[in-house]
Write a protein that holds these residues in place. Structure first.
Motif, PDB file in Angstrom:
ATOM      1  N   ASP A  40       0.682  -1.172  -0.016  1.00 23.53           N
ATOM      2  CA  ASP A  40       0.262   0.114  -0.431  1.00 23.53           C
ATOM      3  C   ASP A  40       0.483   1.795  -0.279  1.00 23.53           C
ATOM      4  O   ASP A  40       0.899   2.223  -0.706  1.00 23.53           O
ATOM      5  CB  ASP A  40      -1.037  -0.202   1.667  1.00 23.53           C
ATOM      6  CG  ASP A  40      -2.029  -1.423   0.982  1.00 23.53           C
ATOM      7  OD1 ASP A  40      -1.504  -2.233   0.137  1.00 23.53           O
ATOM      8  OD2 ASP A  40      -3.014  -1.457   1.815  1.00 23.53           O
ATOM      9  N   ARG A  97      -1.008   0.976  -8.908  1.00 22.98           N
ATOM     10  CA  ARG A  97      -2.343   0.712  -8.833  1.00 22.98           C
ATOM     11  C   ARG A  97      -2.351   0.109  -9.878  1.00 22.98           C
ATOM     12  O   ARG A  97      -2.778   0.288 -11.211  1.00 22.98           O
ATOM     13  CB  ARG A  97      -2.902   1.585  -7.995  1.00 22.98           C
ATOM     14  CG  ARG A  97      -4.710   1.116  -7.603  1.00 22.98           C
ATOM     15  CD  ARG A  97      -5.235   2.116  -7.249  1.00 22.98           C
ATOM     16  NE  ARG A  97      -4.945   2.835  -5.857  1.00 22.98           N
ATOM     17  CZ  ARG A  97      -5.278   1.855  -4.500  1.00 22.98           C
ATOM     18  NH1 ARG A  97      -6.181   1.065  -5.004  1.00 22.98           N
ATOM     19  NH2 ARG A  97      -4.200   2.442  -3.542  1.00 22.98           N
ATOM     20  N   PRO A 146      -8.887  -4.144  -9.256  1.00 16.96           N
ATOM     21  CA  PRO A 146      -9.520  -5.333  -8.364  1.00 16.96           C
ATOM     22  C   PRO A 146      -9.104  -6.201  -8.658  1.00 16.96           C
ATOM     23  O   PRO A 146      -9.416  -6.370 -10.184  1.00 16.96           O
ATOM     24  CB  PRO A 146     -10.733  -3.766  -7.835  1.00 16.96           C
ATOM     25  CG  PRO A 146     -11.016  -2.938  -8.668  1.00 16.96           C
ATOM     26  CD  PRO A 146     -10.157  -2.618  -9.809  1.00 16.96           C
ATOM     27  N   TRP A 202      -4.757  -9.294   3.147  1.00 22.14           N
ATOM     28  CA  TRP A 202      -6.050  -9.497   3.828  1.00 22.14           C
ATOM     29  C   TRP A 202      -5.885  -8.959   5.597  1.00 22.14           C
ATOM     30  O   TRP A 202      -6.276  -8.831   6.589  1.00 22.14           O
ATOM     31  CB  TRP A 202      -7.243 -10.124   3.284  1.00 22.14           C
ATOM     32  CG  TRP A 202      -8.753 -10.032   3.827  1.00 22.14           C
ATOM     33  CD1 TRP A 202      -9.199  -8.886   4.215  1.00 22.14           C
ATOM     34  CD2 TRP A 202      -9.332 -10.879   5.117  1.00 22.14           C
ATOM     35  NE1 TRP A 202     -10.440  -8.858   4.958  1.00 22.14           N
ATOM     36  CE2 TRP A 202     -10.718 -10.297   5.373  1.00 22.14           C
ATOM     37  CE3 TRP A 202      -9.637 -12.119   5.866  1.00 22.14           C
ATOM     38  CZ2 TRP A 202     -11.639 -10.444   6.366  1.00 22.14           C
ATOM     39  CZ3 TRP A 202     -10.152 -12.649   5.973  1.00 22.14           C
ATOM     40  CH2 TRP A 202     -11.629 -12.010   7.326  1.00 22.14           C
ATOM     41  N   GLN A 223      -3.889  -5.239   5.026  1.00 17.53           N
ATOM     42  CA  GLN A 223      -3.220  -4.409   3.367  1.00 17.53           C
ATOM     43  C   GLN A 223      -4.536  -4.326   2.445  1.00 17.53           C
ATOM     44  O   GLN A 223      -5.447  -5.342   2.387  1.00 17.53           O
ATOM     45  CB  GLN A 223      -1.964  -5.290   3.052  1.00 17.53           C
ATOM     46  CG  GLN A 223      -0.570  -5.187   3.674  1.00 17.53           C
ATOM     47  CD  GLN A 223       0.091  -6.413   2.865  1.00 17.53           C
ATOM     48  OE1 GLN A 223      -0.084  -6.754   2.119  1.00 17.53           O
ATOM     49  NE2 GLN A 223       1.245  -6.026   3.764  1.00 17.53           N
ATOM     50  N   SER A 224      -4.354  -3.488   1.524  1.00 21.97           N
ATOM     51  CA  SER A 224      -5.647  -3.530   0.720  1.00 21.97           C
ATOM     52  C   SER A 224      -4.562  -4.093  -0.783  1.00 21.97           C
ATOM     53  O   SER A 224      -5.740  -3.827  -1.745  1.00 21.97           O
ATOM     54  CB  SER A 224      -6.206  -2.096   0.681  1.00 21.97           C
ATOM     55  OG  SER A 224      -4.674  -1.203   0.226  1.00 21.97           O
ATOM     56  N   LEU A 225      -4.029  -3.936  -0.930  1.00 30.19           N
ATOM     57  CA  LEU A 225      -3.484  -4.978  -2.447  1.00 30.19           C
ATOM     58  C   LEU A 225      -2.240  -5.696  -2.159  1.00 30.19           C
ATOM     59  O   LEU A 225      -1.738  -5.940  -1.212  1.00 30.19           O
ATOM     60  CB  LEU A 225      -2.428  -3.234  -2.594  1.00 30.19           C
ATOM     61  CG  LEU A 225      -3.222  -2.004  -2.762  1.00 30.19           C
ATOM     62  CD1 LEU A 225      -1.847  -1.016  -3.672  1.00 30.19           C
ATOM     63  CD2 LEU A 225      -3.746  -2.081  -3.887  1.00 30.19           C
ATOM     64  N   PRO A 233      -6.417  -4.034  -5.799  1.00 27.41           N
ATOM     65  CA  PRO A 233      -6.906  -3.363  -4.479  1.00 27.41           C
ATOM     66  C   PRO A 233      -7.948  -5.500  -4.649  1.00 27.41           C
ATOM     67  O   PRO A 233      -7.853  -5.938  -5.167  1.00 27.41           O
ATOM     68  CB  PRO A 233      -7.748  -2.615  -4.933  1.00 27.41           C
ATOM     69  CG  PRO A 233      -7.082  -1.695  -5.861  1.00 27.41           C
ATOM     70  CD  PRO A 233      -6.913  -2.989  -6.820  1.00 27.41           C
ATOM     71  N   LEU A 234      -7.969  -5.572  -3.815  1.00 29.90           N
ATOM     72  CA  LEU A 234      -8.573  -6.867  -2.630  1.00 29.90           C
ATOM     73  C   LEU A 234      -9.856  -6.848  -2.737  1.00 29.90           C
ATOM     74  O   LEU A 234     -10.494  -5.246  -2.350  1.00 29.90           O
ATOM     75  CB  LEU A 234      -7.883  -6.811  -0.930  1.00 29.90           C
ATOM     76  CG  LEU A 234      -6.563  -7.722  -0.763  1.00 29.90           C
ATOM     77  CD1 LEU A 234      -6.368  -7.559   0.399  1.00 29.90           C
ATOM     78  CD2 LEU A 234      -6.769  -8.318  -1.246  1.00 29.90           C
ATOM     79  N   GLU A 275     -12.810  -5.987  -0.690  1.00 32.77           N
ATOM     80  CA  GLU A 275     -12.584  -6.208   0.081  1.00 32.77           C
ATOM     81  C   GLU A 275     -14.553  -6.161   1.174  1.00 32.77           C
ATOM     82  O   GLU A 275     -14.646  -6.946   2.459  1.00 32.77           O
ATOM     83  CB  GLU A 275     -13.248  -4.559   1.015  1.00 32.77           C
ATOM     84  CG  GLU A 275     -10.893  -4.324   0.846  1.00 32.77           C
ATOM     85  CD  GLU A 275     -10.467  -4.574   1.797  1.00 32.77           C
ATOM     86  OE1 GLU A 275     -10.603  -5.669   3.003  1.00 32.77           O
ATOM     87  OE2 GLU A 275      -9.138  -4.182   1.541  1.00 32.77           O
TER      88      GLU A 275
END
Length: 973
Positions: free
Chosen positions: A365, A391, A394, A429, A433-435, A445-446, A448
């Motif tokens: 991230d 980035r 997703p 996750w 982390q988001s990536l 990106p995860l 979520e």
């Protein structure tokens, strides 16, 4: 002279000639001196402070005046020319001289003097006063110069004596052009240039020496920052060095050969900015002035970006700055520029948040954000790892149902040909982390929202797969089916046979009971046998965790098939043999125990102890057992113990664990038993501790619910009040005992002597051993003074023993039989003479008892003694003592499961009378705090098996600290 006169007359303006003639007639001109064809004259106008000096050069017909008139010649030159022509010169006037003397206590004493043909005398007045004629009668008239006036203004009101340091320094500089300066009667000169410092570097053996010197050399330090250098007075200049540097270099600082780089590139450039430096060594490298620059290097570190920024000199770099020091790399050595280095470091911090020479690791991230900032950085960037941190699109999940494997992956539209494995997504996750990285570059990106709904279940499956070596174990099929149903996908094929486990145990098919079964099964026992047989047939392990006394042994004997190994505590081995002979008489039994032990390959049941399992681990692991049963399976609660490791090594298709206390202190005890039964079910140990146990300990209801869901197919736990309603009630009562005055004084003394230091050490992270020792002493002081070192039974009696005798006598008198438990055999030693004195019959069972069966039989005999003294360790498991209906627990234990095991020796199937459990607790003591701790610990097992239950950890550092802190603030009620 005539030529000079005519030249002045022709050049002078008429008014100036007229005014000059008037001054000449008034006899204002006097001769000062003559040298080298030049006449020095002075024009002193009455009433004016300053006399002007005129220089006439007759041969060259030129002139010069000290005044600043715009007329050329001025009135003073005209007056001198006319006075010389007409002989109108007056007698020479007195002048001012400047005198210094060494003071008695050091420093200089100053005064002005009037110098005339008659000699010299102190000048006490002012130049203005002298010009007005205010001097004493007969005093010579003073012809003051502009310098004299400047010095008088500089001196201010203090014109003699010891002058202030600042005034003295200005005076020395001003006297540079004064013709008459003396020190103690000796003519000297003054200089406006300070006596400065200089540094000199010369060879000193293989090394170098740096020396600080005065320039010019000082002949005498006169104090107050003034020195005599030869016959010239100087102000001592500042070096610009701090006191440490000055003192070090004045003595001569030696630099070893390996310090040549630092001397040339750092020390000397720094000195040159403050003072002159002379290098007399030909061996010292010549450091060339050069501007530093920043270089930022990027590299990949797993899924993270590693960044190192350095300050370097040269391109390519010839030197770099490392931890404040210059490290040569190649070529000529640069001279450091600290100011420029500081500016670059500040720019680096503001632009990128980095520090020179400090490597930083950015998680995905942060790395993506950093790479974007790096694009606009003003500096050199080395490496291209940062280019892969961008980035991407997703991730979207893709699940292939209808398989017995975890066929789940995640794709990104940026590169759909390179899916991301589920384990990587779950790890990111869980780490917050988001990536996650894509194989072709970039970070996606995860999902979520999807993970919020299904992530916990996927994490369980990933943990089970990884713990089982990469293949999803059969025990994880219920979880895989739950995921498939949540995603509207087909069930895994292998789940079909396990479906009854999720649809309720009532759906488990009835098992065939052994033909040789002697006796009948209760309804709940029959359901237990069906469940054990169902899991065994599926190749899955089962944990039968019924309460003590519900017949776990009988259920296991009915469910085993083929050659079976039973591992149990030594104390119950013979009990297993008796039970097998009673209920399964057709089975051939073998005891693998003792020095001459031998495995019987024809035996249906082989009984051994945990001690033998540890000793003969390899021998027992060689056998392909049809079934293995672990009785009192809490014996392998520590997964690092030799017993647990030996159990894991056993080979068998059917695995059964029996225990009434699957969790005593910590949830990893449950993990250890389940790892024996179904490896991989709860994932790896560390994963389970982090992802499940800690969350449950922190009160995470969702984590507790998830654990119960996973355990439900493989754990059967029933309480007596649920399935054995014919059992009489069990009642517990806390007997609060007030310590005698002597006991209270002893307890308080132990507390005061041990707790403050122990608590402080524990808070600071010290060893728990001293804390456990302090806890032991406090608990012993609650029971009997004789338990403490230095005390014996002859000391004051025990209030707890008196309370025990009182209740025992009443119970025995009313026809009851009682068990008395203590963890200390030394306390039982003290109970014995008290019972004898009271005429109460008793027998005893502890670790030293040889004939355990005989002691139990004696107590069970109605004609036998009514009281059985039992040590908690020896009598806590494997005994049927239903002859007793009263249980006394003399010393509370922080683990309630251990006490419950003891009480259940009496409260089990076969008991026909209500059982009363007495807990003897010293009032206002550590024992009351332990009762509160017991209540918290009961929630631990409940969290794993009962919905809506809380949880707490075992007796860890925090528990121990809490107990001791409570004890430290006890007040006597």
């Amino acid at each position: 002279m005539d030529e000079l006169f005519d030249s002045v007359r022709e050049s002078a303006a008429r008014p100036v000639w007229s005014q000059g003639g008037e001054l000449a007639r008034r006899r204002t001109v006097s001769r000062v001196g003559e040298s080298a064809g030049e006449l020095e004259l002075r024009v002193s106008v009455p009433g004016l402070v300053v006399a002007h000096t005129v220089f006439l050069r007759p041969d060259a017909a030129t002139w010069e005046c000290s005044c600043d008139s715009r007329d050329d010649p001025c009135v003073h030159v005209v007056a001198c020319a006319i006075a010389l022509r007409n002989g109108w010169l007056s007698a020479p006037e007195a002048s001012l001289g400047y005198r210094f003397a060494r003071g008695a206590g050091g420093g200089l004493v100053f005064e002005r003097v009037v110098v005339s043909e008659a000699g010299e005398e102190p000048f006490r007045g002012t130049l203005a006063g002298a010009a007005r004629g205010s001097s004493a009668a007969g005093a010579p008239r003073v012809a003051a110069s502009p310098l004299d006036q400047e010095i008088e203004l500089l001196l201010g009101s203090q014109r003699a004596g010891r002058l202030p340091r600042g005034v003295l320094h200005k005076l020395v500089a001003a006297l540079e052009s004064a013709p008459d300066v003396q020190l103690d009667g000796r003519a000297i000169r003054a200089s406006a240039a300070p006596c400065a410092w200089r540094a000199r570097v010369r060879d000193d053996g293989p090394g170098f020496q740096l020396v600080l010197e005065r320039d010019p050399p000082v002949s005498e330090d006169l104090g107050e920052g003034v020195a005599l250098c030869g016959d010239v007075l100087h102000v001592l200049g500042a070096s610009g060095l701090d006191g440490r540097e000055r003192d070090e270099y004045l003595r001569g600082r030696r630099f070893e050969p390996d310090e040549a780089t630092r001397l040339a590139s750092e020390v000397l450039p720094s000195l040159r900015r403050r003072l002159p430096v002379t290098v007399e060594s030909a061996r010292l490298p010549d450091a060339r002035p050069e501007a530093p620059r920043l270089v930022v290097e990027t590299s990949r570190d797993g899924d993270a970006l590693s960044v190192l920024a350095t300050l370097v000199y040269g391109d390519p770099p010839r030197a770099r700055v490392d931890a404040g020091k210059l490290v040569p790399l190649q070529g000529a050595l640069p001279a450091r520029d600290p100011a420029a280095e500081e500016r670059l470091a500040r720019h680096l911090h503001l632009a990128l948040g980095l520090e020179p020479g400090v490597r930083v690791r950015f998680d995905p991230d942060d790395a993506v954000a950093f790479a974007a900032r790096l694009d606009g950085f003003r500096g050199d960037v080395g490496g291209d790892a940062h280019a892969r941190f961008f980035r991407a699109e997703p991730l979207t999940p893709r699940f292939e149902g209808g398989r017995d494997a975890l066929a789940l992956s995640f794709e990104s539209a940026t590169d759909p040909r390179a899916p991301v494995e589920a384990g990587a997504v779950v790890a990111a996750w869980r780490a917050g982390q988001s990536l996650v990285p894509l194989a072709s570059g970039g970070f996606a990106p995860l999902p979520e929202a999807w993970l919020a709904r299904h992530g916990a279940l996927v994490a369980d499956l990933v943990a089970a797969r990884d713990a089982a070596g990469g293949t999803l174990p059969a025990s994880a099929l219920p979880d895989l089916a739950a995921l498939a149903r949540a995603l509207d996908a087909p069930d895994p094929p292998g789940f079909t046979r396990l479906r009854p486990l999720l649809e309720g145990f009532e759906g488990v098919p009835a098992a065939s009971l052994p033909a040789d079964l002697a006796g009948s099964l209760r309804d709940y026992q029959r359901r237990g046998v069906d469940w054990l047989a169902f899991l065994g047939d599926a190749g899955l392990g089962a944990l039968l965790a019924d309460d003590m006394g519900l017949g776990k042994t009988l259920q296991a004997l009915c469910a085993v098939r083929g050659r079976t190994l039973v591992v149990a505590p030594t104390s119950v081995l013979f009990g297993w043999g008796d039970e097998a002979a009673r209920f399964r008489p057709a089975l051939r039994r073998s005891l693998y125990h003792g020095p001459g032990r031998r495995l019987d390959p024809d035996a249906d049941l082989t009984f051994t102890s945990y001690a033998i399992l540890r000793l003969d681990r390899e021998r027992l692991a060689e056998v392909e057992w049809d079934a293995v049963v672990l009785d009192e399976a809490q014996a392998i609660k520590n997964p690092e113990s030799q017993a647990a490791q030996a159990a894991y090594a056993l080979r068998a298709r059917r695995r059964v664990a029996l225990t009434g206390t699957p969790v005593e202190n910590r949830l990893d005890e449950l993990w250890s038993v389940l790892h024996f039964l179904n490896p991989g079910l709860l994932g790896g140990r560390r994963d389970f501790e982090t992802r499940v146990a800690r969350k449950i300990a922190d009160g995470d209801a969702e984590a507790a619910a998830g654990l119960r869901r996973r355990l439900r197919p493989f754990v059967l736990r029933r309480r007596k009040d649920e399935v054995a309603r014919e059992l009489p009630p069990r009642q517990e009562v806390v007997v609060h005992v007030t310590l005698s005055e002597g006991e209270r004084a002893l307890y308080d003394a132990v507390r005061a002597a041990t707790l403050p230091g122990v608590v402080a050490q524990l808070r600071a992270g010290g060893s728990v051993l001293a804390a456990l020792e302090a806890l032991l002493r406090l608990r012993q002081a609650c029971c009997h003074p004789a338990l403490l070192p230095g005390h014996d039974a002859a000391d004051d009696g025990s209030a707890k023993l008196e309370a025990l005798l009182e209740r025992l006598e009443t119970a025995v008198a009313d026809g009851h039989r009682a068990l008395v438990f203590s963890q200390w055999t030394s306390l039982l030693d003290l109970v014995e003479p008290a019972l004898r004195g009271a005429g109460v019959g008793f027998t005893r069972l502890d670790g030293s008892t040889r004939d355990r069966a005989g002691v139990v039989a004696s107590f069970a005999d109605p004609a036998g003694p009514p009281v059985l003294l039992v040590s908690l360790r020896a009598g806590g498991t494997g005994l049927n003592l239903t002859a007793a209906d009263h249980v006394f627990l003399l010393d509370p234990w922080w683990n309630p499961a251990v006490e419950d095991q003891a009480a259940d020796r009496a409260h089990r199937i076969g008991q026909t009378r209500p059982v009363l459990v007495h807990r003897l607790v010293a009032r206002d003591s550590i024992e009351e705090s332990m009762l509160a701790l017991q209540a918290r610990k009961r929630g631990l097992a409940q969290a794993a098996f009962e919905a809506g239950a809380g949880a707490d950890a075992g007796l860890g550092r925090e528990d121990l600290l809490g107990l001791l802190e409570d004890a430290a603030v006890e007040t006597v009620g």
